[in-house]
Scaffold this active site. Structure first.
Site, PDB file in Angstrom:
ATOM      1  CD1 TRP A   1      11.813 -39.249 -36.372  1.00  0.00           C
ATOM      2  CD2 TRP A   1      13.074 -41.001 -36.961  1.00  0.00           C
ATOM      3  NE1 TRP A   1      11.557 -40.258 -35.476  1.00  0.00           N
ATOM      4  CE2 TRP A   1      12.310 -41.347 -35.808  1.00  0.00           C
ATOM      5  CE3 TRP A   1      13.936 -41.954 -37.507  1.00  0.00           C
ATOM      6  CZ2 TRP A   1      12.391 -42.596 -35.202  1.00  0.00           C
ATOM      7  CZ3 TRP A   1      14.014 -43.206 -36.900  1.00  0.00           C
ATOM      8  CH2 TRP A   1      13.249 -43.515 -35.767  1.00  0.00           C
TER       9      TRP A   1
ATOM     10  CB  THR B   1      10.391 -34.354 -37.223  1.00  0.00           C
ATOM     11  OG1 THR B   1       9.657 -34.940 -36.150  1.00  0.00           O
ATOM     12  CG2 THR B   1      11.709 -35.075 -37.412  1.00  0.00           C
TER      13      THR B   1
ATOM     14  CB  ALA C   1      -3.749 -25.679 -37.269  1.00  0.00           C
TER      15      ALA C   1
ATOM     16  CE  LYS D   1       2.849 -28.449 -39.142  1.00  0.00           C
ATOM     17  NZ  LYS D   1       2.227 -29.635 -38.607  1.00  0.00           N
TER      18      LYS D   1
ATOM     19  NE  ARG E   1       1.562 -25.264 -33.673  1.00  0.00           N
ATOM     20  CZ  ARG E   1       0.680 -26.198 -34.000  1.00  0.00           C
ATOM     21  NH1 ARG E   1      -0.591 -26.045 -33.686  1.00  0.00           N
ATOM     22  NH2 ARG E   1       1.048 -27.279 -34.637  1.00  0.00           N
TER      23      ARG E   1
ATOM     24  CG  PHE F   1       8.491 -42.709 -42.403  1.00  0.00           C
ATOM     25  CD1 PHE F   1       8.193 -42.885 -41.065  1.00  0.00           C
ATOM     26  CD2 PHE F   1       8.155 -41.503 -43.008  1.00  0.00           C
ATOM     27  CE1 PHE F   1       7.554 -41.893 -40.336  1.00  0.00           C
ATOM     28  CE2 PHE F   1       7.516 -40.500 -42.288  1.00  0.00           C
ATOM     29  CZ  PHE F   1       7.218 -40.699 -40.946  1.00  0.00           C
TER      30      PHE F   1
ATOM     31  CE  LYS G   1       1.209 -34.446 -34.135  1.00  0.00           C
ATOM     32  NZ  LYS G   1       1.002 -33.047 -34.537  1.00  0.00           N
TER      33      LYS G   1
ATOM     34  CG  PHE H   1      -3.469 -30.268 -37.996  1.00  0.00           C
ATOM     35  CD1 PHE H   1      -3.069 -31.553 -37.672  1.00  0.00           C
ATOM     36  CD2 PHE H   1      -4.211 -29.564 -37.059  1.00  0.00           C
ATOM     37  CE1 PHE H   1      -3.405 -32.135 -36.450  1.00  0.00           C
ATOM     38  CE2 PHE H   1      -4.549 -30.136 -35.839  1.00  0.00           C
ATOM     39  CZ  PHE H   1      -4.139 -31.420 -35.540  1.00  0.00           C
TER      40      PHE H   1
END
Length: 555
Positions: free
Chosen positions: A409, A73, A273, A71, A94, A381, A105, A301
């Site tokens: 990405w 990214t 979140a 998200k 954030r 991906f 993560k 999230f």
């Protein structure tokens, strides 16, 4: 394939004064933290007040896998794509917490060629905002215990102290502790608790405060304990406001950094979140809206958590009205929601994709309830197959959604141009934004509105203690506040194992308390924890620094 940190370390950064200059910020309005990061002065923020706001774009997501779905990214790549198209855009994000950096993560600076930099600084100490928040939180705790020790003139009920200490680290053994052990001079013995810094009410207060005056008023309203008559004892009662504000003075100023393609990024505040309200600061968002024609921001999230709180808490309080929403999905998250194990997500599985895509469908329906134009993007991906990509595209278009693939990405801004085009088209539509529920509903009615409308649940069950707490909060005059639901991010329900689009479930509320300074009532559901723990093999095992000073292992 290079890692995120390798890509970030190879990047050629512009001096932050040059990035600021292209935003119209004079060098004298910056407070520099080295060459590549700075805080924006209060004077400059004040000078923007009469400028017209740009368009506000929210980036949110479906329910994620434990690894996250890109998200941030996508948010970064979309900002870079706007730059490629000659658009004046600023990103508002954030700040990362050390908890996930050293836990599961990894970092939270985006990924691949859609990152904000300097990546290591951002993911570690940055400009010290989290330290200031932690210090202010723990100062209030110290003043409270000292007041009890020094005679307890406010008649604080030591069995009903609700203010918790905090630490920006996943440390499960601190969830429940005993303080005051030792001699008489060491204080009164009582049970205490820690939360992670991003769950501290001070974090929420900082992120929702308009200015220093508003900050101090919010700090003063914080309920730290209750007295022997059951009445709230506030930070103002404990004479803590001035010193807490002094610790937060510099943390109030938004931080300016850049993306790999030198797009300006305001990175400020960082409530989670799943256990807090999940949005960057109102000050950073407002400043970005004044600085640029487009402000692209994100909420943590899935949309059941971050977007709901962005709309029903942040926008409600700040008077913001988003102009468009980007909903991020991935093939692997859809298969995860279809029951595929994390280690098998790279294998083609049409049945699981079909089973899990109902999660995306529910999030589309939810976002449309707020009256904002929705664009769905599939963050691609290397393991995605053409059949999987085509299926998701057709699914979205059949439901009348704007849709674009995202390759940010791999390609940075160039990989987000198709998405940027769809977002610009969506911005041509008029947003009819409205919140989910009105202020005058009861707390239970607000909880049930979120559970039934957003989660898709059948109802809510309340632990006896939670029912009593909600009734008491109504009696004390907090019933008009919005609710901040603390819930697992992995499911629309409060049970992380219920994937996809569960139906007929009941959400279990086990605790409720007021964050009077922030201006909402926190509702704890299921097994969600406000102080997470580390996994068996935490990311910290793989982080190191070499003799040349180069950090490795952040991702």
């Amino acid at each position: 394939m290079k890692t995120d940190i390798e890509i970030a370390q190879e990047a050629v950064l512009e001096p932050i004064v040059k990035v600021a200059e292209r935003c119209g910020i004079p060098e004298e309005e910056l407070e520099l933290y080295g060459k590549y990061k700075a805080k924006i002065s209060e004077e400059y923020i004040h000078s923007l007040q009469e400028k017209e706001d740009g368009k506000l774009i929210l980036v949110t997501a479906i329910n994620p896998t434990p690894a996250g779905e890109g998200k941030t990214t996508t948010t970064v790549g979309l900002g870079e794509a706007f730059g490629k198209l000659g658009k004046n855009a600023v990103i508002a994000l954030r700040e990362p917490s050390l908890g996930p950096c050293f836990g599961i993560k990894g970092g939270a600076a985006g990924g691949g060629y859609a990152q904000v930099v300097p990546m290591e600084d951002l993911n570690l100490h940055f400009t010290g905002d989290f330290h200031a928040i932690t210090s202010a939180n723990n100062l209030l705790a110290a003043l409270l215990d000292n007041h009890i020790q020094q005679g307890n003139a406010l008649r604080i009920d030591t069995r009903n102290v609700v203010w918790k200490r905090c630490l920006d680290m996943n440390d499960r053994v601190l969830r429940n502790v005993v303080v005051g052990l030792g001699s008489k001079a060491d204080g009164f013995v009582r049970e205490d608790h820690f939360v992670i810094t991003v769950a501290s009410e001070i974090m929420a207060v900082l992120c929702l405060a308009e200015d220093m005056q508003d900050l101090k008023e919010r700090l003063g309203r914080i309920v730290a304990a209750y007295d022997l008559d059951g009445k709230p004892v506030t930070a103002a009662d404990l004479q803590a406001v001035g010193s807490m504000a002094a610790l937060l003075k510099d943390a109030m100023k938004p931080n300016l950094i850049q993306t790999l393609e030198h797009t300006p990024a305001l990175v400020h505040g960082g409530p989670f979140a799943n256990i807090a309200h999940g949005c960057n600061s109102v000050r950073a968002t407002r400043t970005a809206l004044k600085m640029a024609d487009y402000c692209i921001t994100e909420a943590g999230f899935g949309a059941d958590l971050g977007a709901e709180k962005f709309f029903d808490i942040k926008c409600r309080m700040a008077g913001l009205a988003p102009d468009a929403v980007v909903l991020v999905a991935t093939v692997r998250a859809l298969k995860y929601n279809g029951g595929v194990k994390k280690e098998d997500l790279g294998k083609e599985n049409p049945e699981a994709l079909k089973a899990g895509i109902v999660n995306l469908e529910k999030h589309i329906e939810n976002l449309k309830k707020y009256g904002v134009p929705v664009v769905v993007t599939l963050n691609t991906f290397l393991t995605d197959t053409q059949a999987e990509l085509s299926y998701v595209k057709e699914f979205c278009e059949e439901r009348g959604c704007e849709f674009a693939f995202s390759e940010v990405w791999e390609k940075g801004g160039e990989g987000g141009i198709a998405l940027a085009g769809k977002v610009l088209a969506a911005l041509e539509k008029k947003s009819g934004f409205h919140v989910l529920y009105e202020d005058d509903l009861t707390l239970r009615e607000k909880i049930e509105a979120v559970v039934k409308e957003i989660y898709g649940g059948a109802g809510v069950s309340y632990a006896a203690s939670a029912a009593k707490q909600l009734a008491q909060l109504e009696k004390l005059g907090f019933g008009h506040l919005p609710v901040c639901m603390a819930k697992t991010q992995y499911s629309l329900s409060d049970d992380a194992s219920l994937l996809g689009r569960p139906e007929g479930f009941t959400v279990n509320v086990r605790e409720a308390y007021v964050s009077a300074g922030a201006g909402f009532v926190v509702v704890l559901t299921g097994a969600v924890m406000t102080m997470p723990g580390l996994p068996k093999s935490p990311a910290a095992f793989r982080i190191d620094v070499g003799e040349d000073g180069v950090i490795t292992g952040l991702f």
